[in-house]
Design a protein around this motif. Sequence first.
Motif, PDB file in Angstrom:
ATOM      1  N   VAL A 296      36.562  12.526  -6.141  1.00 25.57           N
ATOM      2  CA  VAL A 296      36.971  13.984  -5.986  1.00 25.57           C
ATOM      3  C   VAL A 296      38.209  13.969  -6.466  1.00 25.57           C
TER       4      VAL A 296
ATOM      5  N   TYR B  83      40.901  17.226  -3.935  1.00 28.53           N
ATOM      6  CA  TYR B  83      40.116  17.610  -2.683  1.00 28.53           C
ATOM      7  C   TYR B  83      41.216  18.128  -1.662  1.00 28.53           C
TER       8      TYR B  83
ATOM      9  N   ALA C 268      30.951  23.279  -3.344  1.00 37.30           N
ATOM     10  CA  ALA C 268      32.069  23.256  -4.752  1.00 37.30           C
ATOM     11  C   ALA C 268      31.284  23.837  -6.119  1.00 37.30           C
TER      12      ALA C 268
ATOM     13  N   GLY D  69      33.946  25.883  -9.915  1.00 35.45           N
ATOM     14  CA  GLY D  69      34.528  24.823 -10.571  1.00 35.45           C
ATOM     15  C   GLY D  69      33.913  23.618 -10.894  1.00 35.45           C
TER      16      GLY D  69
ATOM     17  N   ARG E 243      32.189  20.979  -9.368  1.00 39.19           N
ATOM     18  CA  ARG E 243      32.686  19.876  -8.817  1.00 39.19           C
ATOM     19  C   ARG E 243      31.645  19.306  -7.826  1.00 39.19           C
TER      20      ARG E 243
ATOM     21  N   THR F 227      28.922  14.715  -6.929  1.00 36.23           N
ATOM     22  CA  THR F 227      29.205  14.112  -5.636  1.00 36.23           C
ATOM     23  C   THR F 227      28.096  13.838  -4.830  1.00 36.23           C
TER      24      THR F 227
ATOM     25  N   LYS G 218      36.802  20.519 -16.696  1.00 38.02           N
ATOM     26  CA  LYS G 218      37.866  21.269 -15.836  1.00 38.02           C
ATOM     27  C   LYS G 218      39.070  20.087 -15.992  1.00 38.02           C
TER      28      LYS G 218
ATOM     29  N   THR H 271      38.632  17.334 -13.329  1.00 37.22           N
ATOM     30  CA  THR H 271      38.408  17.793 -11.850  1.00 37.22           C
ATOM     31  C   THR H 271      36.932  18.281 -11.750  1.00 37.22           C
ATOM     32  N   GLY H 272      36.337  18.582 -12.837  1.00 37.28           N
ATOM     33  CA  GLY H 272      34.991  19.237 -12.735  1.00 37.28           C
ATOM     34  C   GLY H 272      34.196  19.211 -14.031  1.00 37.28           C
ATOM     35  N   ARG H 273      32.843  19.080 -13.935  1.00 39.01           N
ATOM     36  CA  ARG H 273      32.091  18.919 -15.155  1.00 39.01           C
ATOM     37  C   ARG H 273      30.643  19.436 -14.998  1.00 39.01           C
TER      38      ARG H 273
ATOM     39  N   ASP I 219      27.052  23.140 -12.452  1.00 40.54           N
ATOM     40  CA  ASP I 219      26.673  21.877 -12.224  1.00 40.54           C
ATOM     41  C   ASP I 219      25.301  21.558 -11.719  1.00 40.54           C
TER      42      ASP I 219
END
Length: 417
Positions: free
Chosen positions: A53, A56, A170, A173, A175, A179, A218, A323-325, A363
């Motif tokens: 991440v 974070y 999260a 964004g 994110r 994870t 992102k 940072t994000g997708r 996401d």
Amino acid sequence: MDIEELRAFRRELHRHPEPAFVEIGTAARIARAVEDLPVTVLTGKDAHDLAPVVNYPSPRTLAEWAARAVDSGIPPERARYFQENGTALVVDLAGARPGPRWGLRTDIDALPIRESADPAHFPAANGFAAVNGAMHACGHDANATIGVGLLHRLADRDFAGSLRVLFQPAEEGVRGAQTMIDAGVADDIDVMLAVHMAGELGVGHVVGSFTGGMATRKLKVDFTGRASHAAGSPESGRNALLAAAMATLAIMALPRYGSADTRLNVGTLVAGDGVNIVPSSAVMTCEARATDDEVVDELVDRIRSIVDGAARAQGVEAALVVTGRSATVTPDDDVVDRIVDVAAAHPGVAEVTRTQAFAGSDDANLLIRHVQRRGGKGAYLMIGGGSPGPHHSADFDVAEESIPIGIDLLESLIRRG
């Protein structure tokens, strides 16, 4: 949980909203709400992999939100646990007979929005509006309540297969889902569902699944230059702000695509040290979105080229990270058909839309796609929430009578197998 208990739980989550990856009190409340059920709860590294991440929350930020959680009534040891181990929860409930493993994603994070204090705003009028600078302005408090309520409803285990509820941090964004995928919690799911409140739809309106959506990336870019006196020796400096500004204009000038709908945005640019100093640093955040997954990757490649070119032009260094997708989603027809059949039979459902195009990014699509690529199926169920204001606004709210509808539909779907 009966209707009153569901309402009280939702209001408690709403009163204490927490942004991405600091949902410490929220996670603790969810864990407490399912602790007496015949379930297995995975947390920490078993629920999500936080190592990759980017950005974070800092130890200081985590400590601040943990202290707020304790002030709101969470036992200090529980707040400390989620502070140190992350806030994702995976709750498994086994049915009494063999059958498929169902997955359900419910998101739990809030937004950095200050909630309306207008007496006409239902949470304010009824004493559960947030006052900590964050807000459940997208209905994630209701989504999480659906997940908890469904586990209670199915606690008799009178169904075939098993249910895995992913309480995901999260989402804002985009994110958190990756994870959980990285931790392997979606690997053996047969049917992956997501559920979300649709504030723009009236109570009793159900959408079998969103379709499409926008794949997004992102991005964060750090420009590093060299400071110097802006008047005495400007030639000695390397202007990071100027490089970032050049990149900003070029990103926004990228051509659109004839084959897909696209969006580009530079959201923040923070730079500089002082009015008489050549800026030595700049940090830019931006995003690319497209209705085609390959197109969004092409846009990111172009943004990388722009950033590299602007950096070379100004003699600075630049580092770009994702940072994000999220991805687009294509639900499985037979799963959508089953959702529609269940919704049409529900006395509280007045209108059923089979599918609806999704204009945003979520996401949960990554989770659905992950399961589909491994041979499973999926869909993204939407429940009309009857909000007086749009999503991500200070006067957003969810009509509480919509929450049992979501639980009823998911229960019927799973019990039917």
